[in-house]
Structure formats: structure tokens, C-alpha cells
Design an enzyme around this catalytic site. Structure first.
Site, mmCIF file in Angstrom:
data_model
loop_
_atom_site.group_PDB
_atom_site.id
_atom_site.type_symbol
_atom_site.label_atom_id
_atom_site.label_comp_id
_atom_site.label_asym_id
_atom_site.label_seq_id
_atom_site.Cartn_x
_atom_site.Cartn_y
_atom_site.Cartn_z
ATOM 1 N N ASP A 1 0.882 -1.038 -0.114
ATOM 2 C CA ASP A 1 0.015 0.201 0.031
ATOM 3 C C ASP A 1 0.928 1.317 0.070
ATOM 4 O OD1 ASP A 1 -1.661 2.289 0.972
ATOM 5 O OD2 ASP A 1 -2.851 0.824 1.651
ATOM 6 N N HIS A 2 0.914 2.112 -1.180
ATOM 7 C CA HIS A 2 1.949 2.821 -1.217
ATOM 8 C C HIS A 2 1.766 3.951 -0.318
ATOM 9 C CE1 HIS A 2 -1.010 5.398 -3.846
ATOM 10 N NE2 HIS A 2 0.002 6.354 -3.385
ATOM 11 N N HIS B 1 -5.821 2.853 1.807
ATOM 12 C CA HIS B 1 -5.054 3.900 2.053
ATOM 13 C C HIS B 1 -5.651 4.912 3.403
ATOM 14 C CE1 HIS B 1 -3.261 3.567 -1.718
ATOM 15 N NE2 HIS B 1 -4.021 4.204 -2.514
HETATM 16 C C1 BG6 Z 1 -4.023 5.416 -5.784
HETATM 17 C C2 BG6 Z 1 -5.711 5.463 -6.426
HETATM 18 O O1 BG6 Z 1 -3.909 4.068 -5.124
HETATM 19 O O2 BG6 Z 1 -3.688 6.391 -5.097
HETATM 20 C C3 BG6 Z 1 -5.653 6.689 -7.070
HETATM 21 O O3 BG6 Z 1 -5.805 4.348 -7.403
HETATM 22 C C4 BG6 Z 1 -5.135 7.830 -6.109
HETATM 23 O O4 BG6 Z 1 -6.895 7.022 -7.691
HETATM 24 C C5 BG6 Z 1 -3.725 7.626 -5.647
HETATM 25 O O5 BG6 Z 1 -5.267 9.046 -7.248
HETATM 26 C C6 BG6 Z 1 -3.497 8.571 -4.684
HETATM 27 O O6 BG6 Z 1 -1.957 8.544 -4.264
HETATM 28 P P1 BG6 Z 1 -1.090 9.867 -3.973
HETATM 29 O O7 BG6 Z 1 0.219 9.119 -3.478
HETATM 30 O O8 BG6 Z 1 -1.206 10.685 -5.121
HETATM 31 O O9 BG6 Z 1 -1.789 10.235 -2.825
#
Ligand code: BG6
Length: 513
Positions: free
Chosen positions: A198-199, A261
Site C-alpha cells: 500500500d504505497h 490507504h
Molecule cells: C491510488 C489510487 O492508489 O492512489 C488513485 O488508485 C489515487 O486513484 C492515488 O489518485 C493517490 O495516491 P497519492 O500518493 O497521489 O496520494
């Protein structure tokens, strides 16, 4: 012959242990994630001496390309996506480690070819037989790829080497599909080999929630229902669905952001102190929070959740099209691009403290933050200040784009009258630590190379996340929205989102920057 090349002298001293010798195999090598995030992240690890000298990459993709073509392509892409200044010697060292296998993910011959190439690359770079497979493909391939890797014994750990697989999101589409995928993976691999990524957990400020709470003595005593009135979590995005209309329309904001997230942000904010920073100790505490979130009844879904879809509207003074006019989106789409909800955590620490969360596309600014709102002072001593002007204390954890922490409190305004004003004490990451070039994937890749799964999701956590949102998905499906689009691009979601708070006598804090 094994190469034992030395890193160019320009690489910076490391902070942490160097990753194990290994080969990283990237499925979906020609995709966006690889060029935007994975390659720049690996290079950044090399600059910090966190990448082993005995490291190599094998890309797997459908387009036929030679190793040389691949090295040229990666070099071209990197000019666009590098996050800092590039050291040419280091880049040369790095790009020599790129190899490529072309083939279809569902063709057994691809895996035979991959196995052969792995043996060759492993020997060339002396990577000790340690391999990890990064699945940056469409999600329908995840289970099959791992099964096929297992079939050719590429998931077998023996003679002291390790084999791991990083699975990207979305991990399933609902509770049943997530369970089915877990079962498919766990039939051929052990839980300790599976790294569900989960990034959000790669973001420094998300990790800093743990440091703030558990490395300081002053916050934890007041981090509970006695002092905290409520918690707000907002993940606001300005972007629309860009080129991802096809995927997004089948997913929607709830699936896309909440079980993954946003649940990470909730668990880190709400969990009990773990007994250690060992992976399972931390994840056990996170899992307990997921299990303690009060399940939504059908009535709750109607009164405690809000969905929205953007129509056309101005963003930065420029008109942008409605969601239903985006590429890949049907003109009568009922998919939500905004969600807000009120949750309760049924445990000793949080009983009765609402957690409000919201996320959406085409909101006025890109801003992710967690607001901890404290209870008001018990007695209003300051008659010259209207009670409604006395804002309660808020501790705000700014996750992005600004990274930092701020505390809002009341102070006396200068002058003879005892009047109060609101002031902020701000800590900005950049002021103390400078800006470290990063894609957000460095830590997670490095953790996989060192076998630290703390920041990855266990099977039970993924399933618990889906269990929370599943009743909402069911009710929403049974009752299609009738008012979409219900907020213009550039607004803070539909009015029902504000009403959700107002019904509780609370208000969203909007950061407009
Ligand atoms: C991704 C979603 O996991 O996370 C996207 O699929 C979203 O829709 C993105 O834009 C948001 O990531 P970050 O790091 O830009 O907040």
C-alpha cells in the site's frame, strides 16, 4: 563469471542496512508504475548505498525488446522521472543491471524463459538465488502469475535463499474476491513471502504518525476519548480520473481509497502501542483496530455515509469536464468519485469518538491530512470572546503535499481587553530535514529486500479492510444514486458531506493551499 562491481564513489553514505543481494523481477515492466516510480526509487536507493552491489532487474512484458532496447528506454524515461540530480556514472552502473524477458503472462513458456534468464543473471551478478517478483500488472493476473511462478519452482525457498512477491493494489474488488485471491496465493506461497503493498505506507509523514505517537511522551496520555473530541481524515485530490476511466469506473472512490490507504491512516492514528517494531507486533495492533470498527448496518449506510460524483466546474479558473464525460466512463455512470463517512471504533480508548473520513477527485486542492480535534476547555472564562469564536485545539498531521505537524491553540490578542485569537505552531519537515528526493517507493522496496514486512498488509488486514466497506458497497448497489453528478469540480464534495458533520455539531477543516 560473477561480477563484483564497486558502486561509483559518488553514491552517498547509507542510513540503514544495504538490501540483500537479489534479482527483482518486474511484471508489467513497460507500464507507468515502473517508469514513474519503481526505476527512480531503485536508483534513489543506489544513491544512498542501500541497494546491494549484487543486484539486478529483469523486466517481463509483452512487447518484444532486447536488453539493449530496454536499457535505452529506461534511460530515456528516467530523464523525465528522476526525482533529483543524476550522477551519470551511477546511472551507468545501474542500467547495466537491466535485463528483459518478453512473453505473455498466461503462457507457460514465459516462465521457463524467465527461469533460465534468472539463473543466468543471478550467476552474473552473484545474487545468491534471492528473487522478488513485483506484480505491476492488471489485477486479474496477480493470482495466476504467482501460481505459474510456483509451478516452475521459482517460489521455492531452499538452500538459504529467499523468494518474495510484491502484490500491488487493488487486492480484490470486494471481500469475497480478496479472500479468493488470498487463498490462491497462500496455496502456493507462505504468508511471509507475500508483500501486499500500500504505497501510502511509503510516505514519510504516514510513518511519522508512529514516531509522533510513540517516540514522544506528551501525546499518548491525551490520545484517547477523554481528551479527543473527534478525528477527521481527508484525502483530497485535484486530479480527475485521467486515463484510468476504465479501471476507475468499475471501482469508484470507496474501493479505490478507503479499505486501503485511508484504513492505513486510521489504524496508525488509532492503534495501541505495539510491544515492539517487529512486523507482526505492529500489524497485530493495526488489525485489532480494523476489527474494532463498528460494522455498518443498512440504516448506518444511509445516515453515516455520503457519496458524490463531480460534474463540470472550474479548477484553477479553467473549466474541466464532468466525470461522465471522461474517457472510458459511460455517460450515465453511477460511480462515485467522492465518499465521506462517519466511523466508530468500539474499544476502550475510542468508544464514542467519531472518526470522519472523506476522499474525492476534483476537490479544490491536493491535500491529505489527519486532524485530531481536542475537547473544549471545560469552562468558558473569557466573556469577551464569543464561545463560537473559540476554536477547539487541533493537532493536524499534514501528510501531503506539505509535510509536517501543526497545533492550533488560543492566545490572547494584544490590547487591553482579554480577547482571544487563534494561533498555530507549525513544524514543516522541509525546514528541519530538507527535501529528500523520493518517489515514496524507496522504503517499501528496501524493506522487501531486507525481509521487513512491517509496512505491508497481511491477509487478515486486507480482508478486515474489505469487511468494513462491504456493507456500504451492498447498500449503494441496491440503491443507485439519483442525484449524480452532485458536486461541481472544484468544490469540497456534495453538501451532504458538510451536513454529515453538522448533524454532529462539527465541521470539516478545509485547507485551501
Ligand atoms: C491510488 C489510487 O492508489 O492512489 C488513485 O488508485 C489515487 O486513484 C492515488 O489518485 C493517490 O495516491 P497519492 O500518493 O497521489 O496520494
Amino acid at each position: 563469471m560473477a561480477q563484483t562491481e564497486v558502486l561509483p564513489a559518488t553514491a552517498k553514505p547509507r542510513v540503514g542496512r544495504t538490501g540483500d543481494p537479489c534479482v527483482m523481477v518486474i511484471f508489467g515492466f513497460t507500464g507507468d508504475l515502473t517508469r514513474r516510480k519503481l526505476i527512480p526509487a531503485l536508483y534513489n536507493l543506489a544513491t544512498q548505498q542501500l541497494l546491494s552491489r549484487e543486484f539486478a532487474v529483469i523486466g517481463v512484458g509483452r512487447s518484444p525488446m532486447s536488453d539493449d532496447d530496454v536499457r535505452k528506454k529506461v534511460t530515456e524515461d528516467f530523464k523525465q522521472f528522476a526525482t533529483g540530480t543524476v550522477d551519470n556514472d551511477l546511472w551507468e552502473w545501474f542500467v547495466r543491471r537491466m535485463n528483459y524477458v518478453s512473453g505473455d503472462f498466461d503462457d507457460p513458456a514465459t516462465y521457463d524463459k524467465l527461469k533460465e534468464t534468472l539463473a543466468k543473471v543471478d550467476q552474473e551478478h552473484n545474487s545468491h538465488g534471492n528473487y522478488f517478483f513485483y506484480l505491476a500488472t492488471a489485477p486479474n493476473f496477480f493470482g495466476d502469475i504467482v501460481e505459474r511462478l510456483a509451478k516452475v519452482a521459482l517460489m521455492t525457498e531452499e538452500n538459504g535463499h529467499w523468494r518474495r512477491v510484491i502484490v500491488e493494489k487493488p487486492f480484490g474488488h470486494d471481500l469475497d474476491s480478496a479472500k479468493a485471491l488470498n487463498q490462491q496465493l497462500l496455496k502456493v506461497a507462505s504468508e511471509h513471502q507475500i508483500y501486499r503493498i500500500d504505497h501510502y505506507l511509503g510516505k514519510e509523514t504516514v510513518q511519522n504518525i508512529l514516531a509522533l505517537r510513540f517516540a514522544n511522551g506528551i501525546f499518548e496520555p491525551i490520545w484517547n476519548r477523554r481528551y479527543i473530541d473527534h478525528v477527521q481524515i481527508s484525502v483530497a485530490e485535484t486530479v480527475g480520473v485521467e486515463k484510468r476511466g476504465g479501471y476507475y469506473d468499475g471501482a469508484g472512490a470507496l474501493r479505490d481509497m478507503v479499505p486501503n490507504h485511508i484504513m492505513q491512516l486510521i489504524t496508525l492514528t488509532a492503534m495501541e502501542p505495539p510491544i515492539s517494531f517487529e512486523a507482526n507486533a505492529v500489524r497485530d495492533e493495526q488489525a485489532k483496530i480494523l476489527h474494532a470498527i463498528q460494522p455498518f448496518s443498512s440504516e448506518d449506510v444511509l445516515s453515516k455515509t455520503v457519496r458524490g460524483q463531480y460534474g463540470e466546474g472550474p479548477m484553477n479558473n479553467q473549466p474541466v469536464p464532468a466525470y461522465r464525460s471522461e474517457d472510458g466512463v459511460p455517460p450515465d455512470s453511477r460511480t462515485e468519485t467522492f465518499v465521506a463517512m462517519r466511523l466508530l471504533i468500539d474499544n476502550w480508548r475510542w468508544a464514542g469518538v467519531p472518526f470522519f473520513l472523506r476522499t474525492g477527485k476534483r476537490l479544490p486542492c491536493r491535500n491529505t491530512h489527519v486532524v485530531i480535534q481536542f475537547r473544549r476547555a471545560p469552562f468558558m472564562l473569557f466573556r469577551e470572546t464569543q464561545v463560537e469564536d473559540m476554536m477547539p485545539n487541533q493537532l493536524v498531521l499534514h501528510i501531503q503535499p506539505e509535510e509536517g505537524i501543526s497545533l492550533r491553540f488560543a492566545a490572547k490578542t494584544p490590547g487591553p481587553a482579554m480577547q482571544l485569537g487563534e494561533v498555530n505552531m507549525d513544524f514543516a519537515y522541509a525546514d528541519y530535514f530538507g527535501v529528500v528526493p523520493s518517489t515514496g517507493y524507496e522504503r517499501l522496496l528496501h524493506d522487501c529486500m531486507t525481509g521487513d514486512a512491517t509496512l505491508f498488509q497481511r491477509a487478515d488486514m486486507v480482508e478486515a479492510g474489505w469487511s468494513i466497506v462491504n456493507p456500504v458497497l451492498d447498500v449503494w448497489k441496491a440503491l443507485p444514486p439519483r442525484t449524480f453528478p452532485n458536486y461541481p469540480a472544484g468544490a469540497w464534495g456534495p453538501k451532504e458531506s458538510d451536513e454529515l458533520m453538522e448533524r454532529d455539531g462539527r465541521r470539516w477543516r478545509n485547507f485551501e493551499k
